[in-house]
Design an enzyme around this catalytic site. Sequence first.
Site, PDB file in Angstrom:
ATOM      1  N   HIS A 251       5.257   3.687  15.849  1.00 14.25           N
ATOM      2  CA  HIS A 251       4.893   2.312  15.509  1.00 14.25           C
ATOM      3  C   HIS A 251       4.987   1.394  16.729  1.00 14.25           C
ATOM      4  CE1 HIS A 251       4.622   1.498  10.994  1.00 14.25           C
ATOM      5  NE2 HIS A 251       4.538   2.801  11.115  1.00 14.25           N
TER       6      HIS A 251
ATOM      7  N   GLY B  46      -2.374   2.489   6.236  1.00 17.84           N
ATOM      8  CA  GLY B  46      -2.793   1.559   7.272  1.00 17.84           C
ATOM      9  C   GLY B  46      -2.208   0.157   7.113  1.00 17.84           C
TER      10      GLY B  46
ATOM     11  N   SER C 196       0.764  -1.228   8.227  1.00 20.75           N
ATOM     12  CA  SER C 196       1.331  -1.853   9.425  1.00 20.75           C
ATOM     13  C   SER C 196       0.232  -2.224  10.420  1.00 20.75           C
ATOM     14  CB  SER C 196       2.333  -0.913  10.087  1.00 20.75           C
ATOM     15  OG  SER C 196       3.426  -0.680   9.230  1.00 20.75           O
TER      16      SER C 196
ATOM     17  N   GLY D 132       0.824  -1.205   0.000  1.00 22.87           N
ATOM     18  CA  GLY D 132       0.000   0.000   0.000  1.00 22.87           C
ATOM     19  C   GLY D 132       0.852   1.246   0.000  1.00 22.87           C
TER      20      GLY D 132
ATOM     21  N   THR E  72      12.852  -3.236   9.952  1.00 20.83           N
ATOM     22  CA  THR E  72      13.977  -2.931   9.064  1.00 20.83           C
ATOM     23  C   THR E  72      14.388  -1.465   9.136  1.00 20.83           C
ATOM     24  OG1 THR E  72      12.454  -2.493   7.248  1.00 20.83           O
ATOM     25  CG2 THR E  72      13.320  -4.738   7.434  1.00 20.83           C
TER      26      THR E  72
END
Lengths: 173, 173, 173
Positions: B53, B17, B19, B12, B38
């Site tokens: 996150h 959205g 994650s 995406g 990463t």
Amino acid sequence: MSHGASLTFVLGGARSGKSGHAERLLMERPAPWRYIATAQAYDAEMRARIAAHAARRPAGWITVEEPLDLAGALAAMPEGAPVLIDCLTLWLTNVMLAPDGRDVEAESLRLAGTLARPRGPWIVVSNETGLGIVPDNALARRFRDAAGRLNQMVAQKADNVLFMVAGLAMQVK
Amino acid sequence: MSHGASLTFVLGGARSGKSGHAERLLMERPAPWRYIATAQAYDAEMRARIAAHAARRPAGWITVEEPLDLAGALAAMPEGAPVLIDCLTLWLTNVMLAPDGRDVEAESLRLAGTLARPRGPWIVVSNETGLGIVPDNALARRFRDAAGRLNQMVAQKADNVLFMVAGLAMQVK
Amino acid sequence: MSHGASLTFVLGGARSGKSGHAERLLMERPAPWRYIATAQAYDAEMRARIAAHAARRPAGWITVEEPLDLAGALAAMPEGAPVLIDCLTLWLTNVMLAPDGRDVEAESLRLAGTLARPRGPWIVVSNETGLGIVPDNALARRFRDAAGRLNQMVAQKADNVLFMVAGLAMQVK
């Protein structure tokens, strides 16, 4: 419309597998397959891209290079012949940058009109370029607008519209 | 393929959205959930993104940071463990910018080969970056091409491919 | 929710046919149709775009221009009235550039809350801008993030979400 004639529109982003998918679709028809290439090799990067595309195509393909007069090239195609036009985005770039100052909207309408009357199984490839941030420079914005309008015209005429995502085709129409 | 092993590919745009959706999908499996990050925090903006996150993930997550050797990190995952790899785009950036001058195509092929043999429910997240205007600079174009090729390789191996649009998942495969 | 009230979210790229599709959808309801325009004509290019949009709309449309206070403009709409809000992306631009230094996240949340309680058939249009290469400049990145978050909030509240591709609508929700 001729017997077996149809227009398939393959739309997607850079490196989304548009050309490869379109080639495989066309090769479901009997050879020979006509390939109308709109790319012009005006620098080394573009020459490398064109060579990579050509190397992937097996025997059975007849390549015609036509950067500007796509409607003319299509008129010269044999009745019933499977044809791949790759791609509208480079054709539009060529029209916009042509030194004779062409009317982009009028040429787009004319091409869409030709594509609306396929004389065989025709597949046309184009880039979607409108899903990023508004470009800084005015020429890029004009290009993006013209490309989006052209894509809408062609999608409206097409029998099938595919949107490519990571090499996979989503059927939109 | 191990019992219960599968590869899900969540693709995406920025802020689509990806994650969050991938985390919710993985949490349908029993904890603990492995998160292979990463991202490298080389500036304040990136540190803020990573922190945001991480703050969203509840207890039950085990985070492993691995900017380059994703194949190695995956090899170290326990048999049957639910694993989220987030994301391929930053991994590719790290490979392209690595000071030891890595072969991006070879590393992409190697990673796709590892992902093709999941040893548990694995979910991998990546960005689609090819749907805007052609970037001005050559490095961005090379990145966009490499990212598109990697996404195609992974999508081909995946059991499920989801394309995220405004937080909603479209099933592509 | 009032009788016949619903929220439809039309998302797509530049020149993907968002506004035209949204107008046709709304005109399936009885006139008059309310059009809340968020565009501000601060330069010639934008004036031309606004004029082109307005020229396409037939009689029966009542236009309200509201660059910033969308929640207020929606509160002033008659009960049961069909309303088109075009578009969220320009509204967000206006909020981010407002000289009084507004809290973009708080305003986005407030607007999403208002849209979650439609008082008639409401259709809201927005741009997807996150599917290109990461923009060079920090303001563009902040905009892209804010737009993506707003789109997710609105899509979550919407009864229907359409993703436009070359003038064709894909039903996402």
